[in-house]
Design a protein around this motif. Sequence first.
Motif, PDB file in Angstrom:
ATOM      1  N   GLY A 193      81.308  35.923  19.641  1.00 26.44           N
ATOM      2  CA  GLY A 193      81.373  34.601  19.038  1.00 26.44           C
ATOM      3  C   GLY A 193      80.780  34.590  17.652  1.00 26.44           C
ATOM      4  N   ALA A 194      80.888  33.422  17.004  1.00 28.25           N
ATOM      5  CA  ALA A 194      80.492  33.306  15.600  1.00 28.25           C
ATOM      6  C   ALA A 194      78.982  33.288  15.412  1.00 28.25           C
ATOM      7  CB  ALA A 194      81.110  32.032  15.010  1.00 28.25           C
ATOM      8  N   ASP A 195      78.210  32.933  16.434  1.00 25.47           N
ATOM      9  CA  ASP A 195      76.758  32.793  16.281  1.00 25.47           C
ATOM     10  C   ASP A 195      76.014  34.126  16.371  1.00 25.47           C
ATOM     11  OD1 ASP A 195      77.011  30.080  15.989  1.00 25.47           O
ATOM     12  OD2 ASP A 195      76.743  29.671  18.134  1.00 25.47           O
ATOM     13  N   VAL A 196      76.690  35.158  16.813  1.00 21.91           N
ATOM     14  CA  VAL A 196      76.038  36.462  16.981  1.00 21.91           C
ATOM     15  C   VAL A 196      76.626  37.444  15.968  1.00 21.91           C
ATOM     16  CG1 VAL A 196      75.575  38.393  18.528  1.00 21.91           C
ATOM     17  CG2 VAL A 196      75.605  36.060  19.427  1.00 21.91           C
ATOM     18  N   ARG A 197      75.752  38.030  15.186  1.00 22.81           N
ATOM     19  CA  ARG A 197      76.190  38.992  14.175  1.00 22.81           C
ATOM     20  C   ARG A 197      76.121  40.403  14.754  1.00 22.81           C
ATOM     21  NH1 ARG A 197      73.269  40.005   8.306  1.00 22.81           N
ATOM     22  NH2 ARG A 197      74.583  41.777   7.634  1.00 22.81           N
ATOM     23  N   ALA A 207      73.905  40.607  26.203  1.00 20.28           N
ATOM     24  CA  ALA A 207      73.109  40.340  25.006  1.00 20.28           C
ATOM     25  C   ALA A 207      73.470  38.977  24.416  1.00 20.28           C
ATOM     26  CB  ALA A 207      73.328  41.445  23.986  1.00 20.28           C
ATOM     27  N   ARG A 208      74.756  38.679  24.391  1.00 24.43           N
ATOM     28  CA  ARG A 208      75.185  37.372  23.861  1.00 24.43           C
ATOM     29  C   ARG A 208      74.575  36.232  24.674  1.00 24.43           C
ATOM     30  NH1 ARG A 208      80.979  35.778  25.559  1.00 24.43           N
ATOM     31  NH2 ARG A 208      79.724  35.501  27.456  1.00 24.43           N
ATOM     32  N   ASP A 209      74.607  36.351  26.005  1.00 23.55           N
ATOM     33  CA  ASP A 209      74.066  35.293  26.860  1.00 23.55           C
ATOM     34  C   ASP A 209      72.551  35.159  26.709  1.00 23.55           C
ATOM     35  OD1 ASP A 209      76.620  34.893  27.740  1.00 23.55           O
ATOM     36  OD2 ASP A 209      76.371  36.041  29.611  1.00 23.55           O
ATOM     37  N   LEU A 246      73.129  41.567  17.138  1.00 24.08           N
ATOM     38  CA  LEU A 246      73.337  42.649  18.098  1.00 24.08           C
ATOM     39  C   LEU A 246      73.565  43.937  17.307  1.00 24.08           C
ATOM     40  CD1 LEU A 246      73.799  43.509  21.110  1.00 24.08           C
ATOM     41  CD2 LEU A 246      76.238  43.221  20.661  1.00 24.08           C
ATOM     42  N   THR A 247      72.759  44.951  17.597  1.00 23.97           N
ATOM     43  CA  THR A 247      72.873  46.237  16.910  1.00 23.97           C
ATOM     44  C   THR A 247      73.279  47.305  17.913  1.00 23.97           C
ATOM     45  OG1 THR A 247      71.133  45.608  15.358  1.00 23.97           O
ATOM     46  CG2 THR A 247      71.667  47.943  15.499  1.00 23.97           C
ATOM     47  N   ILE A 248      74.359  48.010  17.598  1.00 20.78           N
ATOM     48  CA  ILE A 248      74.800  49.136  18.427  1.00 20.78           C
ATOM     49  C   ILE A 248      74.637  50.399  17.584  1.00 20.78           C
ATOM     50  CG2 ILE A 248      76.680  50.187  19.719  1.00 20.78           C
ATOM     51  CD1 ILE A 248      77.818  47.426  20.197  1.00 20.78           C
ATOM     52  N   GLU A 249      73.903  51.372  18.130  1.00 15.77           N
ATOM     53  CA  GLU A 249      73.541  52.564  17.365  1.00 15.77           C
ATOM     54  C   GLU A 249      73.848  53.808  18.179  1.00 15.77           C
ATOM     55  OE1 GLU A 249      69.527  54.494  15.248  1.00 15.77           O
ATOM     56  OE2 GLU A 249      69.463  52.576  16.318  1.00 15.77           O
ATOM     57  N   THR A 250      74.272  54.856  17.501  1.00 18.11           N
ATOM     58  CA  THR A 250      74.497  56.149  18.161  1.00 18.11           C
ATOM     59  C   THR A 250      73.655  57.220  17.481  1.00 18.11           C
ATOM     60  OG1 THR A 250      76.345  56.764  16.720  1.00 18.11           O
ATOM     61  CG2 THR A 250      76.876  55.516  18.719  1.00 18.11           C
ATOM     62  N   VAL A 265      71.968  49.693  22.588  1.00 15.99           N
ATOM     63  CA  VAL A 265      72.435  48.322  22.349  1.00 15.99           C
ATOM     64  C   VAL A 265      71.207  47.423  22.312  1.00 15.99           C
ATOM     65  CG1 VAL A 265      73.882  46.440  23.168  1.00 15.99           C
ATOM     66  CG2 VAL A 265      74.610  48.817  23.526  1.00 15.99           C
ATOM     67  N   THR A 266      70.949  46.791  21.156  1.00 20.05           N
ATOM     68  CA  THR A 266      69.731  46.000  20.955  1.00 20.05           C
ATOM     69  C   THR A 266      70.092  44.577  20.562  1.00 20.05           C
ATOM     70  OG1 THR A 266      68.544  47.972  20.219  1.00 20.05           O
ATOM     71  CG2 THR A 266      67.571  45.848  19.653  1.00 20.05           C
ATOM     72  N   ASP A 267      69.435  43.608  21.209  1.00 24.12           N
ATOM     73  CA  ASP A 267      69.636  42.201  20.849  1.00 24.12           C
ATOM     74  C   ASP A 267      68.321  41.579  20.418  1.00 24.12           C
ATOM     75  OD1 ASP A 267      68.210  40.783  23.088  1.00 24.12           O
ATOM     76  OD2 ASP A 267      69.701  41.843  24.317  1.00 24.12           O
ATOM     77  N   THR A 268      68.413  40.401  19.812  1.00 27.65           N
ATOM     78  CA  THR A 268      67.223  39.652  19.395  1.00 27.65           C
ATOM     79  C   THR A 268      67.041  38.430  20.281  1.00 27.65           C
ATOM     80  OG1 THR A 268      68.539  38.427  17.768  1.00 27.65           O
ATOM     81  CG2 THR A 268      67.433  40.435  17.017  1.00 27.65           C
ATOM     82  N   GLY A 269      67.360  38.602  21.556  1.00 30.50           N
ATOM     83  CA  GLY A 269      67.356  37.470  22.471  1.00 30.50           C
ATOM     84  C   GLY A 269      66.006  37.153  23.080  1.00 30.50           C
ATOM     85  N   GLU A 270      66.061  36.562  24.269  1.00 30.59           N
ATOM     86  CA  GLU A 270      64.868  36.026  24.920  1.00 30.59           C
ATOM     87  C   GLU A 270      63.976  37.115  25.505  1.00 30.59           C
ATOM     88  OE1 GLU A 270      66.708  33.567  27.764  1.00 30.59           O
ATOM     89  OE2 GLU A 270      67.124  31.915  26.375  1.00 30.59           O
ATOM     90  N   GLY A 271      64.535  38.283  25.779  1.00 25.54           N
ATOM     91  CA  GLY A 271      63.746  39.346  26.390  1.00 25.54           C
ATOM     92  C   GLY A 271      63.480  39.089  27.869  1.00 25.54           C
ATOM     93  N   MET A 272      62.826  40.048  28.512  1.00 22.88           N
ATOM     94  CA  MET A 272      62.570  39.952  29.952  1.00 22.88           C
ATOM     95  C   MET A 272      61.148  40.382  30.263  1.00 22.88           C
ATOM     96  SD  MET A 272      66.054  41.604  31.549  1.00 22.88           S
ATOM     97  CE  MET A 272      66.037  42.988  30.426  1.00 22.88           C
TER      98      MET A 272
END
Length: 693
Positions: A411-415, A445-447, A455-459, A485-492
Amino acid sequence: MESRYDMLFIGEAGDASWLGAALGSAKAAVALEVMETRQIECEGVETRVAAAPPDVIVLGPTLPSPLSMARHLRDLSPRSQIVFVLPPERVERFRASLPFVSNLGAAWTVSNDATPDTLRSVLQEAASTSRQRANRVALYDRINLQLASRASTTESQARRSQLALSERYLATLLNQSPDAFLAVDRQGRLVAWNEAARQLFPIHSDDALGTDAVALFPEGCRDEINQLIDMALQGRMVRREVPLRMDAGEAIIHGDISVASVHDNNGEIISVSISARDITERRRVEEELRQLNETLEQRVAQAIAERVQAEDALRQAQKMEAIGQLSGGIAHDFNNMLSVVLGSLDLLSRRIGPAPQARRYVEAAMEGARRAAELTQRLLAFARQQSLKPEPLDANSLLAGMSEMLRRSLGADVRLETVFSGGLWRTCVDRNQLESAILNLAINARDAMPDGGRLTIETQNGFLDDRYAAAHPEVVPGQYVLIAVTDTGEGMPPEVMAKVFDPFFTTKEVGRGTGLGLSQVYGFVKQTGGHVKIYSEVGQGTTVKIYLPRYFSRGDEPIDAPAPAVVPLGEQHEVILVVEDEPAVRQFSVEALVELGYDVLEAHSATAALRLLDAHPEIVLLFTDVVMPDVNGRKLADEAKRRRPELKILFTTGYTRNAIVHNGVLDPGVELIGKPFTIDDLAAKIRKVLDAP
């Protein structure tokens, strides 16, 4: 001189000429024989003296260890008188030491700049004493022969022989003793020592005679040694442990010394004896034992914690295996039933004709059955029982091809940001399943970012070593292709992280998830022979790392793990402050740095860290976690730099480097080491940061 005297000079030819000139007109009454220093070894002074004992033996000023030679010559010829010719600066202290030298008896000292009259007087007195002693001995022998019976004479000689033998035994025992012995006169001058003292203290020649005995000890403890000598001169016996040798301000040889007074026949204190024993090895063993005792409770707790961790990991693996077997069995049975349902619905749709309402019902039932089949496939993936079609592929190419689909899904809100490693190894996996796993992680990650985020995807190429494998029993050491795969979300929180791979476990609201997304990822990675690791901080985000085995095509040779290089160790007095809110990680970091030779301080928060920085100006490096509650590592480092501009900073985090920098947590160019790290990795990184200009 009325009688003719035999005189033996041992020394340099020039000194012998000076001696002959000084004797002058007395030469006619003196038989002077010269034995140069270089002749001593080849001709044998012992043979000469024993064959015809001279009245006087003169030892020249250039002889090495004249006292040792004098004692030896005295044993060979007790009646010969010893005259030491010495430089003026050595005469007084040498003369003061002579009474304390064993097996020497009376001796004369004269300066080599004395006048001829003085020299002739000393030599004549020594020669007369020698001849008188010889005559006296001969007279006594005659009287003894006339007045004493043979038995009494034999008994007296036996007693004298026994006494001489006892003295030799005592001297031998003293020289063979492993303890060092020093004799010091009342003025604190060194007058005698044994062989062990020569080895333990800086005593290199007889020149040490008459010097200040305290000077043999390190400068830092000389006042204490002086006090001990004063106490012994008062009749007290004292004992202390003191450093016997220092290097760069640190004791390298520790000693246990005893100081006692020596009395004459009248009970008067005439000197002090100092005995010293090297206890360096004993001190080292005692210190190791003390440290072991001090850390016993900690080591027991650590061993218990490691065992609990291993048991938890085993239970988790067993639980996942049991759930997998159960899920696989259910999925297989469910697939059989779904085959009947879907087959029947397909047949029904062919036979009901054009009736629109009936066809709508059939299509709805078929859609539900297909969704049930998808769930079944996810269960099979978790149970590692799905049919895979592995093929060699380049993860960079696969992810580049998925970019557009991922952007639409996010979606548009996630870069979306991708960071692909150059020279990435290939891996052999099922392309469709890997795409599904990446898509599942992206949707999760989006949710976790309801208000948007990054969202960063790295190899990159990765290597899991034996130490990492020991902490994760299911991991096989080797080379892997890493997809993070790294997000800037709520974490756990930790309790949620412990369950994220369980089937049907979800934190989403009812109707928004099945709880099988991460289970499918876990099962697929494990079935492929890989490893999956999750790292998360509440309020900061989550990183999921997928390790897929490296693929070696025909002709490729596996690259062994790099040979262990020399691990760079810490230098003396380098102090590192470790800041980490997770106790287990902090404990490992501290123990690793101590193992590498650094002095370590630790703090659980930024506030505690700043207090330690103010209290310990010797801290040279701040090793801090990036993500911490209240004040994060970035803010802590900024404040620490404001207070201590010269302070070096090293960050650590479970996120990938690119994700951290791109998300604005750290600036480009900062020093960062990712979790998990090995001790070798930490050693190299710490040394690199400290050695940087």
